[in-house]
Design a protein around this motif. Structure first.
Motif, PDB file in Angstrom:
ATOM      1  N   TYR A 157      -5.377  -6.487  -1.116  1.00 18.26           N
ATOM      2  CA  TYR A 157      -6.014  -5.236  -1.546  1.00 18.26           C
ATOM      3  C   TYR A 157      -5.221  -4.075  -0.932  1.00 18.26           C
ATOM      4  O   TYR A 157      -5.683  -3.422  -0.003  1.00 18.26           O
ATOM      5  CB  TYR A 157      -7.476  -5.256  -1.080  1.00 18.26           C
ATOM      6  N   PRO A 158      -4.001  -3.832  -1.457  1.00 18.71           N
ATOM      7  CA  PRO A 158      -3.072  -2.898  -0.806  1.00 18.71           C
ATOM      8  C   PRO A 158      -3.624  -1.494  -0.569  1.00 18.71           C
ATOM      9  O   PRO A 158      -3.422  -0.931   0.502  1.00 18.71           O
ATOM     10  CB  PRO A 158      -1.877  -2.859  -1.761  1.00 18.71           C
ATOM     11  N   GLN A 159      -4.332  -0.952  -1.556  1.00 16.62           N
ATOM     12  CA  GLN A 159      -4.836   0.413  -1.364  1.00 16.62           C
ATOM     13  C   GLN A 159      -5.970   0.477  -0.346  1.00 16.62           C
ATOM     14  O   GLN A 159      -6.130   1.469   0.353  1.00 16.62           O
ATOM     15  CB  GLN A 159      -5.261   1.035  -2.702  1.00 16.62           C
ATOM     16  N   GLY A 160      -6.738  -0.599  -0.248  1.00 14.69           N
ATOM     17  CA  GLY A 160      -7.849  -0.622   0.707  1.00 14.69           C
ATOM     18  C   GLY A 160      -7.437  -1.052   2.103  1.00 14.69           C
ATOM     19  O   GLY A 160      -8.003  -0.594   3.095  1.00 14.69           O
ATOM     20  N   TYR A 161      -6.453  -1.956   2.179  1.00 21.72           N
ATOM     21  CA  TYR A 161      -6.095  -2.551   3.473  1.00 21.72           C
ATOM     22  C   TYR A 161      -4.818  -1.993   4.092  1.00 21.72           C
ATOM     23  O   TYR A 161      -4.416  -2.425   5.166  1.00 21.72           O
ATOM     24  CB  TYR A 161      -5.945  -4.070   3.341  1.00 21.72           C
ATOM     25  N   LYS A 162      -4.153  -1.029   3.409  1.00 18.78           N
ATOM     26  CA  LYS A 162      -2.948  -0.455   4.023  1.00 18.78           C
ATOM     27  C   LYS A 162      -3.315   0.047   5.422  1.00 18.78           C
ATOM     28  O   LYS A 162      -4.425   0.529   5.654  1.00 18.78           O
ATOM     29  CB  LYS A 162      -2.346   0.634   3.151  1.00 18.78           C
ATOM     30  N   LEU A 163      -2.384  -0.078   6.366  1.00 14.15           N
ATOM     31  CA  LEU A 163      -2.702   0.129   7.778  1.00 14.15           C
ATOM     32  C   LEU A 163      -2.835   1.600   8.162  1.00 14.15           C
ATOM     33  O   LEU A 163      -3.400   1.919   9.199  1.00 14.15           O
ATOM     34  CB  LEU A 163      -1.644  -0.540   8.661  1.00 14.15           C
ATOM     35  N   VAL A 164      -2.300   2.488   7.325  1.00 10.39           N
ATOM     36  CA  VAL A 164      -2.381   3.923   7.604  1.00 10.39           C
ATOM     37  C   VAL A 164      -2.859   4.633   6.347  1.00 10.39           C
ATOM     38  O   VAL A 164      -2.379   4.355   5.250  1.00 10.39           O
ATOM     39  CB  VAL A 164      -1.007   4.486   8.041  1.00 10.39           C
ATOM     40  N   GLY A 222      -8.850  -3.881   6.938  1.00 13.32           N
ATOM     41  CA  GLY A 222      -8.391  -5.263   6.788  1.00 13.32           C
ATOM     42  C   GLY A 222      -8.466  -6.082   8.065  1.00 13.32           C
ATOM     43  O   GLY A 222      -7.933  -7.190   8.132  1.00 13.32           O
ATOM     44  N   LYS A 223      -9.161  -5.566   9.070  1.00 13.44           N
ATOM     45  CA  LYS A 223      -9.189  -6.225  10.386  1.00 13.44           C
ATOM     46  C   LYS A 223      -9.737  -7.662  10.316  1.00 13.44           C
ATOM     47  O   LYS A 223      -9.175  -8.576  10.924  1.00 13.44           O
ATOM     48  CB  LYS A 223     -10.008  -5.389  11.371  1.00 13.44           C
ATOM     49  N   GLY A 225       0.803  -1.223   0.000  1.00 14.37           N
ATOM     50  CA  GLY A 225       0.000   0.000   0.000  1.00 14.37           C
ATOM     51  C   GLY A 225       0.830   1.263   0.000  1.00 14.37           C
ATOM     52  O   GLY A 225       0.639   2.121  -0.846  1.00 14.37           O
ATOM     53  N   GLN A 226       1.739   1.391   0.971  1.00 17.98           N
ATOM     54  CA  GLN A 226       2.571   2.589   1.010  1.00 17.98           C
ATOM     55  C   GLN A 226       4.032   2.304   0.711  1.00 17.98           C
ATOM     56  O   GLN A 226       4.857   3.203   0.700  1.00 17.98           O
ATOM     57  CB  GLN A 226       2.451   3.266   2.379  1.00 17.98           C
ATOM     58  N   CYS A 227       4.342   1.040   0.498  1.00 15.56           N
ATOM     59  CA  CYS A 227       5.729   0.649   0.245  1.00 15.56           C
ATOM     60  C   CYS A 227       5.716  -0.767  -0.332  1.00 15.56           C
ATOM     61  O   CYS A 227       4.676  -1.408  -0.382  1.00 15.56           O
ATOM     62  CB  CYS A 227       6.540   0.680   1.547  1.00 15.56           C
ATOM     63  N   TYR A 228       6.902  -1.215  -0.743  1.00 15.37           N
ATOM     64  CA  TYR A 228       7.042  -2.571  -1.266  1.00 15.37           C
ATOM     65  C   TYR A 228       8.016  -3.327  -0.380  1.00 15.37           C
ATOM     66  O   TYR A 228       9.032  -2.791   0.037  1.00 15.37           O
ATOM     67  CB  TYR A 228       7.577  -2.539  -2.702  1.00 15.37           C
TER      68      TYR A 228
END
Length: 197
Positions: free
Chosen positions: A148-155, A185-186, A114-117
Motif C-alpha cells: 500500500y505505497p501511498q498509505g505506508y510510505k515512510l515519510v 505500516g509499523k 510511495g515516493q520513488c520506484y
C-alpha cells in the motif's frame, strides 16, 4: 517508468540477503521453490470470491507482481479473474526465461515505494544510504511499503502551516513543506521481522 520518477538500478549482489529475505518473507514465502504462481493460493482466492463475493485480491507471487508491473500496468486496478490468469501466464513465462535472482532483482528495481520506484531510490529517499548498508529493521520497513505505497510510505508531507513544534513524528520543515515520519505500516514491518525470524 515514463513518469520521470527517481530510480536507480542495482544488481542483486548489491542487495543484502536480509533485504531480499524481508520481501520474500512478507510477499511470497515460497518464492525460491514455486514456478511463478501458487495454484493453491489462486484457487483459494477464487473460492473466497465466490463464497464471500470479494474481488480477486492479494495472492500474487513476487513473479506475478513483476509480470503485472511489466505487462499489465494499465490493468493494475482490475481485480478480475481474467487479470489474475493473465498475470499467472506471464509469470510462468518469466520463470522460464529468468532465474530467481534475476526475477527478484527486476522486482526490487521496479516496485513502487510511495515516493520513488526501486529499492536503491527507496534506501536513499528514506534512510539516506545505499541499499548495501540497509539494516534488518530498515529492510523490514521498506518491505512493508509496496502492499500500500501511498498509505505506508515512510515519510509524508504537508504544508508547514499545518504543524507546530508539538506535532508528532515531525522530521523537519523545509521551505513551506513539513516532513513527517509515517508509521502506518509499523504492524506490517513487525510482521515482516517476525516472519524473518
Amino acid at each position: 517508468g515514463s513518469d520521470g520518477a527517481k530510480r536507480t538500478i542495482v544488481s542483486i549482489n548489491q542487495i543484502p540477503m536480509d533485504l531480499q529475505d524481508a520481501f520474500i518473507a512478507l510477499e511470497d514465502k515460497t518464492f525460491r521453490e514455486h514456478k511463478g504462481f501458487n495454484i493453491i493460493r489462486i484457487f483459494g482466492t477464487i473460492k473466497d470470491a465466490i463464497i464471500h463475493g470479494n474481488g480477486i485480491s492479494g495472492t500474487s507471487t513476487i513473479t506475478q507482481q513483476l509480470a503485472r508491473n511489466l505487462y499489465l500496468e494499465d490493468k493494475m486496478g482490475e481485480r478480475s479473474l481474467k487479470r489474475k490468469i493473465t498475470e499467472a501466464y506471464y509469470a510462468v513465462i518469466l520463470e522460464r526465461r529468468l532465474n530467481k535472482d534475476e526475477i527478484l532483482e527486476a522486482y526490487l528495481n521496479t516496485i513502487n515505494f510511495g515516493q520513488c520506484y526501486g529499492i536503491q531510490a527507496a534506501s536513499q529517499t528514506y534512510f539516506s544510504k545505499d541499499v548495501k548498508d540497509i539494516t534488518i529493521a530498515e529492510a523490514a520497513a521498506l518491505a512493508a511499503i509496496p502492499q500500500y505505497p501511498q498509505g505506508y510510505k515512510l515519510v509524508t508531507t504537508c504544508n508547514k502551516s499545518e504543524v507546530d513544534d508539538n506535532t508528532k513524528n515531525l522530521i523537519k520543515i523545509s521551505g513551506d513543506t513539513a516532513y513527517l515520519w509515517n508509521d502506518a505500516g509499523k504492524d506490517r514491518m513487525l510482521t515482516c521481522l517476525y516472519l524473518m525470524h
